[in-house]
Design a protein around this motif. Sequence first.
Motif, PDB file in Angstrom:
ATOM      1  N   SER A 197     -17.999  15.642   8.567  1.00  0.00           N
ATOM      2  CA  SER A 197     -19.319  16.098   9.029  1.00  0.00           C
ATOM      3  C   SER A 197     -20.387  15.772   7.986  1.00  0.00           C
ATOM      4  O   SER A 197     -21.515  15.441   8.337  1.00  0.00           O
ATOM      5  CB  SER A 197     -19.291  17.582   9.380  1.00  0.00           C
ATOM      6  N   ALA A 198     -20.034  15.809   6.685  1.00  0.00           N
ATOM      7  CA  ALA A 198     -21.041  15.547   5.648  1.00  0.00           C
ATOM      8  C   ALA A 198     -21.546  14.109   5.693  1.00  0.00           C
ATOM      9  O   ALA A 198     -22.727  13.860   5.452  1.00  0.00           O
ATOM     10  CB  ALA A 198     -20.455  15.852   4.263  1.00  0.00           C
ATOM     11  N   VAL A 199     -20.661  13.144   5.981  1.00  0.00           N
ATOM     12  CA  VAL A 199     -21.128  11.748   5.974  1.00  0.00           C
ATOM     13  C   VAL A 199     -21.878  11.385   7.257  1.00  0.00           C
ATOM     14  O   VAL A 199     -22.464  10.315   7.340  1.00  0.00           O
ATOM     15  CB  VAL A 199     -19.978  10.724   5.749  1.00  0.00           C
ATOM     16  N   ARG A 200     -21.836  12.280   8.231  1.00  0.00           N
ATOM     17  CA  ARG A 200     -22.528  11.981   9.491  1.00  0.00           C
ATOM     18  C   ARG A 200     -24.028  11.793   9.266  1.00  0.00           C
ATOM     19  O   ARG A 200     -24.679  11.055   9.995  1.00  0.00           O
ATOM     20  CB  ARG A 200     -22.266  13.092  10.510  1.00  0.00           C
ATOM     21  N   GLY A 201     -24.550  12.451   8.240  1.00  0.00           N
ATOM     22  CA  GLY A 201     -25.971  12.295   7.949  1.00  0.00           C
ATOM     23  C   GLY A 201     -26.320  10.998   7.245  1.00  0.00           C
ATOM     24  O   GLY A 201     -27.495  10.706   7.021  1.00  0.00           O
ATOM     25  N   THR A 237     -17.943   5.172   1.698  1.00  0.00           N
ATOM     26  CA  THR A 237     -16.692   5.570   2.339  1.00  0.00           C
ATOM     27  C   THR A 237     -16.091   6.624   1.414  1.00  0.00           C
ATOM     28  O   THR A 237     -15.658   6.311   0.305  1.00  0.00           O
ATOM     29  CB  THR A 237     -15.734   4.374   2.501  1.00  0.00           C
ATOM     30  N   LEU A 238     -16.169   7.859   1.859  1.00  0.00           N
ATOM     31  CA  LEU A 238     -15.696   8.967   1.025  1.00  0.00           C
ATOM     32  C   LEU A 238     -14.187   9.107   1.210  1.00  0.00           C
ATOM     33  O   LEU A 238     -13.704   9.200   2.337  1.00  0.00           O
ATOM     34  CB  LEU A 238     -16.438  10.246   1.419  1.00  0.00           C
ATOM     35  N   LEU A 239     -13.491   9.127   0.090  1.00  0.00           N
ATOM     36  CA  LEU A 239     -12.029   9.205   0.103  1.00  0.00           C
ATOM     37  C   LEU A 239     -11.607  10.480  -0.618  1.00  0.00           C
ATOM     38  O   LEU A 239     -11.323  10.471  -1.824  1.00  0.00           O
ATOM     39  CB  LEU A 239     -11.439   7.974  -0.607  1.00  0.00           C
ATOM     40  N   VAL A 292     -21.556  14.099  -4.095  1.00  0.00           N
ATOM     41  CA  VAL A 292     -21.366  12.654  -3.966  1.00  0.00           C
ATOM     42  C   VAL A 292     -22.153  12.123  -2.765  1.00  0.00           C
ATOM     43  O   VAL A 292     -22.820  11.080  -2.847  1.00  0.00           O
ATOM     44  CB  VAL A 292     -19.860  12.326  -3.826  1.00  0.00           C
ATOM     45  N   VAL A 293     -22.100  12.857  -1.664  1.00  0.00           N
ATOM     46  CA  VAL A 293     -22.827  12.433  -0.455  1.00  0.00           C
ATOM     47  C   VAL A 293     -24.335  12.406  -0.728  1.00  0.00           C
ATOM     48  O   VAL A 293     -25.043  11.482  -0.315  1.00  0.00           O
ATOM     49  CB  VAL A 293     -22.493  13.360   0.736  1.00  0.00           C
TER      50      VAL A 293
END
Length: 452
Positions: free
Chosen positions: A190-194, A151-153, A139-140
């Motif tokens: 940590s994955a959405v930090r990128g 916004t990952l939920l 998804v990311v």
Amino acid sequence: MQLWFEQALLPDGWAADVLVTVDGGRIEAVARGVARPRGAAAYGAAVPGICNVHSHAFQRGMAGLAETRGPAHDDFWTWREVMYRFLDRLTPQDVAAISAQAFAEMLEAGFTRVGEFHYLHNDVDGRPYAAVGELADAVVSAASETGIGLTLLPVFYAHADFGGAAPKPGQRRFISDPDRFAQLVAHARSAVRGLDGGGVGIAPHSLRAVTPDELAAILPLAAGGPVHIHVAEQAREVEACLAWCGARPVEWLLANAPVAADWCLVHATHLTDAERMGLARSGAVAGLCPITEANLGDGIFPTRRYLDEGGRIAIGTDSNIQIDAAGELRALEYAQRLAARSRNLLAPAQGDSVGAALFRATLAGGAQALAEGPQGLQAGASADIVALDLGHPSLIERRGDAILDGWVFSGGRDAVEAVWRAGEPWVENGRHRRRGEIAARYRATLRRLLAA
Ligand code: ZN
């Protein structure tokens, strides 16, 4: 970068001849009544991008596959069986390909951020992947490829029904436990930090899938971020909840969970007067998905009374049977019209535009539900901008709020000319700039999945 618009919806209302200066993904300045500078790109009407607060991106791949009459009564529960069969064989690559298609379509429709209610966690046989975030990463990657704000939920899902019932075989890809879920939430952060402007919340799936003890155990993982939950979508769910605890789902949540402005109650379709007023008072957002709710035959949210009581709303595309920001607002008003046999119901007062009232309400509610920063076309806000084509047949000679009525009730996604997300021009002439490659991969994925 400078963008010039014939008209623009600013926080204090519409303005003409507006020059927006963008720097580093944010709006640096907004000037009104300015002649188009040489070299500045010119567009029709600018409105802020809105949030799609509730999506299951992989379901884009099964849109239209559950529209054949079955042997008996068809409803949400029979649709869900089709959905379980569709997701049976999805690989991480399939999830990435289908999500990218859905996210590109969201941008083309005028959504600049999505709240992805992500509940596919395990491999096809139900065993956890070696990497806890295998499918979250898919998804990311789709968000990264398409440029949509994510916004990952991550969803916590452990049971088939109220009272901690054992999960069914069709739910094996969703199932987690509180420890593994904590690892998943940490991974998501940590994955959405990128990503540019990525965020994380948590999503206890529903009171069917999560026991009160599990809910209490996972809530601290939100760490101030948003909490989303499906609730009271189905009459049968309300009956089962009453049988389990003597209270209705929204009634139970309001009494037993810290429901406040950081919560989004998705659907909340079936409400008593007391629940509706309690939800409005709580400051939480009702995440309405009118096109999916109509498709599934869920019921009609009491929107007029809830808005009169100060209730906050946002919209989501949920099953992604259609992806259309304007279409969701239209469906919201039309359901009220059909029920009340009356028109222009969701504008607060005489002389108010329905399209504008719904757009403003969902702009604010969507940003709240996905914990976005400053909103709107103003200095300091993320440059999430939608340009509507004033040459579209439904928008010719429109001014001010009439532009939103023309978009919502007639033009729909065809009227979206360009979309910037964090200052990047992702959609030009109505097309996502990577639409060709994304659509080709999606077609190949669907051919393989549906031919089998
Ligand atoms: Zn949903």
